[in-house]
Design a protein around this motif. Structure first.
Motif, PDB file in Angstrom:
ATOM      1  N   ALA A 149       0.833  -1.216   0.000  1.00  0.00           N
ATOM      2  CA  ALA A 149       0.000   0.000   0.000  1.00  0.00           C
ATOM      3  C   ALA A 149       0.858   1.252   0.000  1.00  0.00           C
ATOM      4  O   ALA A 149       0.508   2.271   0.585  1.00  0.00           O
ATOM      5  CB  ALA A 149      -0.936  -0.007   1.205  1.00  0.00           C
ATOM      6  N   ALA A 150       2.037   1.157  -0.652  1.00  0.00           N
ATOM      7  CA  ALA A 150       2.936   2.315  -0.831  1.00  0.00           C
ATOM      8  C   ALA A 150       3.282   2.979   0.495  1.00  0.00           C
ATOM      9  O   ALA A 150       3.390   4.198   0.591  1.00  0.00           O
ATOM     10  CB  ALA A 150       2.319   3.329  -1.788  1.00  0.00           C
ATOM     11  N   GLY A 151       3.468   2.160   1.538  1.00  0.00           N
ATOM     12  CA  GLY A 151       3.876   2.693   2.832  1.00  0.00           C
ATOM     13  C   GLY A 151       2.774   3.360   3.627  1.00  0.00           C
ATOM     14  O   GLY A 151       3.018   3.931   4.682  1.00  0.00           O
ATOM     15  N   LYS A 152       1.520   3.310   3.126  1.00  0.00           N
ATOM     16  CA  LYS A 152       0.421   4.006   3.794  1.00  0.00           C
ATOM     17  C   LYS A 152      -0.560   3.045   4.472  1.00  0.00           C
ATOM     18  O   LYS A 152      -1.577   3.473   5.004  1.00  0.00           O
ATOM     19  CB  LYS A 152      -0.329   4.878   2.788  1.00  0.00           C
ATOM     20  N   GLY A 153      -0.269   1.754   4.467  1.00  0.00           N
ATOM     21  CA  GLY A 153      -1.234   0.778   4.947  1.00  0.00           C
ATOM     22  C   GLY A 153      -1.098   0.385   6.401  1.00  0.00           C
ATOM     23  O   GLY A 153      -1.628  -0.634   6.823  1.00  0.00           O
ATOM     24  N   LYS A 215      10.047   8.788  10.386  1.00  0.00           N
ATOM     25  CA  LYS A 215       8.827   8.648   9.591  1.00  0.00           C
ATOM     26  C   LYS A 215       7.915   9.880   9.656  1.00  0.00           C
ATOM     27  O   LYS A 215       7.195  10.172   8.706  1.00  0.00           O
ATOM     28  CB  LYS A 215       8.016   7.439  10.101  1.00  0.00           C
ATOM     29  N   ARG A 216       7.926  10.591  10.778  1.00  0.00           N
ATOM     30  CA  ARG A 216       6.988  11.706  10.949  1.00  0.00           C
ATOM     31  C   ARG A 216       7.439  12.941  10.182  1.00  0.00           C
ATOM     32  O   ARG A 216       8.624  13.195  10.018  1.00  0.00           O
ATOM     33  CB  ARG A 216       6.835  12.045  12.428  1.00  0.00           C
ATOM     34  N   LEU A 217       6.452  13.716   9.751  1.00  0.00           N
ATOM     35  CA  LEU A 217       6.715  14.874   8.895  1.00  0.00           C
ATOM     36  C   LEU A 217       7.459  15.996   9.618  1.00  0.00           C
ATOM     37  O   LEU A 217       8.312  16.667   9.027  1.00  0.00           O
ATOM     38  CB  LEU A 217       5.369  15.418   8.367  1.00  0.00           C
ATOM     39  N   LEU A 218       7.147  16.211  10.903  1.00  0.00           N
ATOM     40  CA  LEU A 218       7.600  17.416  11.602  1.00  0.00           C
ATOM     41  C   LEU A 218       8.626  17.113  12.688  1.00  0.00           C
ATOM     42  O   LEU A 218       8.733  15.983  13.173  1.00  0.00           O
ATOM     43  CB  LEU A 218       6.389  18.127  12.229  1.00  0.00           C
ATOM     44  N   ASP A 219       9.355  18.152  13.088  1.00  0.00           N
ATOM     45  CA  ASP A 219      10.353  18.034  14.152  1.00  0.00           C
ATOM     46  C   ASP A 219       9.722  17.435  15.409  1.00  0.00           C
ATOM     47  O   ASP A 219       8.522  17.614  15.667  1.00  0.00           O
ATOM     48  CB  ASP A 219      10.930  19.408  14.492  1.00  0.00           C
ATOM     49  N   GLY A 220      10.563  16.755  16.181  1.00  0.00           N
ATOM     50  CA  GLY A 220      10.071  16.154  17.421  1.00  0.00           C
ATOM     51  C   GLY A 220       9.191  14.943  17.180  1.00  0.00           C
ATOM     52  O   GLY A 220       8.417  14.554  18.052  1.00  0.00           O
ATOM     53  N   ASP A 221       9.298  14.357  15.991  1.00  0.00           N
ATOM     54  CA  ASP A 221       8.471  13.193  15.616  1.00  0.00           C
ATOM     55  C   ASP A 221       6.989  13.491  15.737  1.00  0.00           C
ATOM     56  O   ASP A 221       6.197  12.679  16.230  1.00  0.00           O
ATOM     57  CB  ASP A 221       8.864  11.959  16.441  1.00  0.00           C
ATOM     58  N   GLN A 222       6.601  14.680  15.289  1.00  0.00           N
ATOM     59  CA  GLN A 222       5.201  15.095  15.264  1.00  0.00           C
ATOM     60  C   GLN A 222       4.692  15.065  13.819  1.00  0.00           C
ATOM     61  O   GLN A 222       5.460  14.937  12.876  1.00  0.00           O
ATOM     62  CB  GLN A 222       5.053  16.519  15.826  1.00  0.00           C
ATOM     63  N   GLY A 290      15.981  -0.272   1.731  1.00  0.00           N
ATOM     64  CA  GLY A 290      15.053   0.707   2.292  1.00  0.00           C
ATOM     65  C   GLY A 290      15.262   2.082   1.698  1.00  0.00           C
ATOM     66  O   GLY A 290      16.304   2.378   1.121  1.00  0.00           O
ATOM     67  N   ASP A 291      14.241   2.918   1.833  1.00  0.00           N
ATOM     68  CA  ASP A 291      14.313   4.293   1.318  1.00  0.00           C
ATOM     69  C   ASP A 291      13.713   5.192   2.397  1.00  0.00           C
ATOM     70  O   ASP A 291      12.528   5.045   2.699  1.00  0.00           O
ATOM     71  CB  ASP A 291      13.500   4.369   0.018  1.00  0.00           C
ATOM     72  N   PRO A 292      14.492   6.043   3.088  1.00  0.00           N
ATOM     73  CA  PRO A 292      15.791   6.603   2.693  1.00  0.00           C
ATOM     74  C   PRO A 292      17.030   5.936   3.304  1.00  0.00           C
ATOM     75  O   PRO A 292      18.135   6.486   3.173  1.00  0.00           O
ATOM     76  CB  PRO A 292      15.678   8.037   3.207  1.00  0.00           C
TER      77      PRO A 292
END
Length: 423
Positions: A149-153, A215-222, A290-292
Motif C-alpha cells: 500500500a505504498a507505505g500508507k497501509g 517517519k513523521r513529517l515534523l520536528d520532534g516526531d510530530q 530501504g528508502d531513505p
C-alpha cells in the motif's frame, strides 16, 4: 559488466551512484531512472517495468550482465522470475520470496513458523470477525493492510471506535483496494525502531550497518506519517550484542526459513526491528533496500556493490569480504509543500555545487523545457558523511540552502535521538 538498475526514486539514484564507482562496470543503465541517475547512467525510456518481455528483450539487446531491482512492486510482480527464465542474472528475490514484504499475513505466519520474534497478531478478511477479535483483546494495536500500500497501509488507532472505523475503511470500503483484502491486527510494541538490511545469496547472510529513519513529517516526531523524512547510520543505540542477536534470530532464521520452504531469498533482506523492553522484535520484512536508509548506508560501503550483487546472484557471497568506512552518514529529505497529502509539483529547482562527502539524491524530479522541476512528494535526499554523526549533521544542515525550490520543507532535527544519546 553491463548493469541495469530498475527504478526511479532516491533509493535507485543511490544504487546507481554506488554502482557507477565500480571498476567492473562497462556500461550502466537505469530504467526508467530520473534526472539524477541521468548524470551517471543512460536512462531508458519507452519501456514499462511492468512489461517483462520488453525488459528481457532490452537486456538481451544491450548484453546486460546484471540487473539490480530497486522497488518492491516489480519484485512482487515477478520481474526477477521472468528475467531469470531468460537467462538474465538478477540481484533481487523471486516473486515467491518477495511475499515476505508483499503479504503481511504471509510474513507474520512465516515468522511464527520459524520462531522469529515478533508481536502477537491475527489476520482477517471479514469485517465482523475482525471486530469480534478487537473486542476480545485488551492491549494497544496496529492495523495493517496485508498487501503493498505504498507505505500508507499501517494505521495506529487510539480508540476502539477509530479501530473499527479503520477496519471498515479497509475491509468494507476498500480504501486500499486489493492491498486491503486482508488485514493484520497486531499488538502495538514500544521502543525505538532500527532498520537492519542484509545482503544474502539465499544461504549466506551479511548485515549492513544499522540505520534509523524518521517517519513523521515534523520536528520532534510530530505530524503525519510519511515514507521517511531522513535517516542516519550507523545507529548508535544498536549495540554489537543486538546486532549478533538480530543476525542469528531474525535475518538468518528468515533466510534459512525461506530456503527450507523452497523459496530461497536472493538480494537485500530488510528487517524493521523494534527495540522493546523485552528484547528485539520484528516489525516487518522488506524484500529490497530501504528508502531513505539506502542513502545513508551505501555511502559508507567500501566494497564494490557490483561485486557483492553479482556474488549474491551467483551464490558466492561467502567469498566476499564486505568492508565499511569508519564514518557516519546523515540524510535529510527535502519534500514538496503539502507532502504527504496533497503535493505541489512543477517547482523549478536549483542545486549549487556541494562539498566533497556530500551528494544530493534525486527522488521526485524531472526535466521540463530544460529546467529541473519537482515531480513528487519527496524531492531529494541530501546526504553527508563525516567522522561521526554530529559532524555529518552539521555538514548537511550547513549546506541545505544550496538546494532550493518553492515550498521546500524538511525536518531540522534529523538524528536527534543519536545526538541526545551521545550527550
Amino acid at each position: 559488466m553491463n548493469v541495469l538498475v530498475i527504478g526511479s526514486g532516491g533509493r535507485e539514484h543511490a544504487i546507481v551512484w554506488k554502482v557507477s564507482q565500480s571498476p567492473k562496470l562497462t556500461k550502466l543503465y537505469a530504467l526508467p531512472g530520473n534526472p539524477g541517475t541521468a548524470e551517471l547512467a543512460e536512462n531508458v525510456s519507452g519501456i514499462s517495468v511492468d512489461d517483462h518481455a520488453a525488459v528481457a528483450s532490452f537486456c538481451k539487446d544491450k548484453q546486460i550482465d546484471l540487473v539490480i531491482v530497486g522497488p518492491e512492486a516489480p519484485l512482487a510482480a515477478g520481474l526477477v522470475d521472468s528475467l531469470s527464465a531468460e537467462g538474465i542474472r538478477c540481484f533481487g528475490p523471486s516473486q515467491a520470496a518477495a511475499q515476505i514484504e508483499a503479504s503481511k499475513s504471509f510474513a507474520k505466519d512465516f515468522m511464527a513458523r520459524h520462531n522469529i520474534p515478533t508481536a502477537k497478531y491475527a489476520t482477517f478478511s471479514n469485517y465482523d470477525e475482525a471486530v469480534r477479535y478487537l473486542e476480545s483483546i485488551d492491549y494497544p494495536i496496529v492495523i495493517k493492510a496485508s498487501g503493498l500500500a505504498a507505505g500508507k497501509g499501517v494505521i495506529l488507532p487510539e480508540t476502539d471506535e477509530e479501530a473499527k472505523s479503520t477496519l471498515e475503511d479497509i475491509l468494507v470500503k476498500k480504501v486500499f483496494g486489493e492491498a486491503g483484502a486482508e488485514v493484520v491486527i497486531e499488538e502495538r510494541m514500544t521502543g525505538q525502531e532500527v532498520s537492519l538490511m542484509a545482503f544474502t545469496d539465499g544461504t549466506s547472510v551479511v548485515p549492513m550497518l544499522p540505520a534509523q529513519d524518521h517517519k513523521r513529517l515534523l520536528d520532534g516526531d510530530q505530524g503525519l506519517n510519511t515514507g521517511g523524512m531522513g535517516a542516519y547510520a550507523p545507529a548508535p543505540i544498536f549495540t554489537s550484542e543486538m546486532m549478533n542477536e538480530a543476525v542469528e534470530k531474525v535475518l538468518k532464521s528468515a533466510v534459512n526459513g525461506m530456503k527450507s520452504e523452497g523459496n530461497p531469498f536472493v538480494g537485500v533482506l530488510y528487517a524493521g526491528l523494534m527495540l522493546t523492553p523485552n528484547g528485539i522484535r520484528t516489525l516487518e520484512f522488506n524484500c529490497r533496500f530501504g528508502d531513505p536508509e539506502t542513502q545513508v548506508v551505501l555511502p559508507l560501503l567500501e566494497t564494490d556493490l557490483v561485486e557483492i550483487a553479482a556474488a549474491c546472484a551467483d551464490g558466492n557471497l561467502a567469498n566476499i569480504n564486505i568492508q565499511w568506512k569508519n564514518n557516519a552518514a546523515v540524510c535529510v529529505v527535502l519534500a514538496s509543500k503539502g507532502y504527504p497529502e496533497k503535493v505541489e509539483s512543477g517547482k523549478v529547482v536549483t542545486i549549487e555545487k556541494l562539498p566533497d562527502d556530500m551528494v544530493c539524491f534525486h527522488a521526485g524530479t524531472k526535466m521540463e523545457n530544460g529546467n529541473l522541476i519537482t515531480s513528487g512528494g519527496r524531492v531529494f535526499g541530501l546526504t553527508a558523511w563525516a567522522e561521526d554523526i554530529a559532524s555529518a549533521v552539521k555538514k548537511v544542515y550547513a549546506n541545505i540552502d544550496k538546494v532550493t525550490f518553492d515550498g521546500m520543507q524538511y525536518r531540522k532535527d534529523i538524528a536527534h535521538r543519536a545526538l541526545e544519546g551521545a550527550k
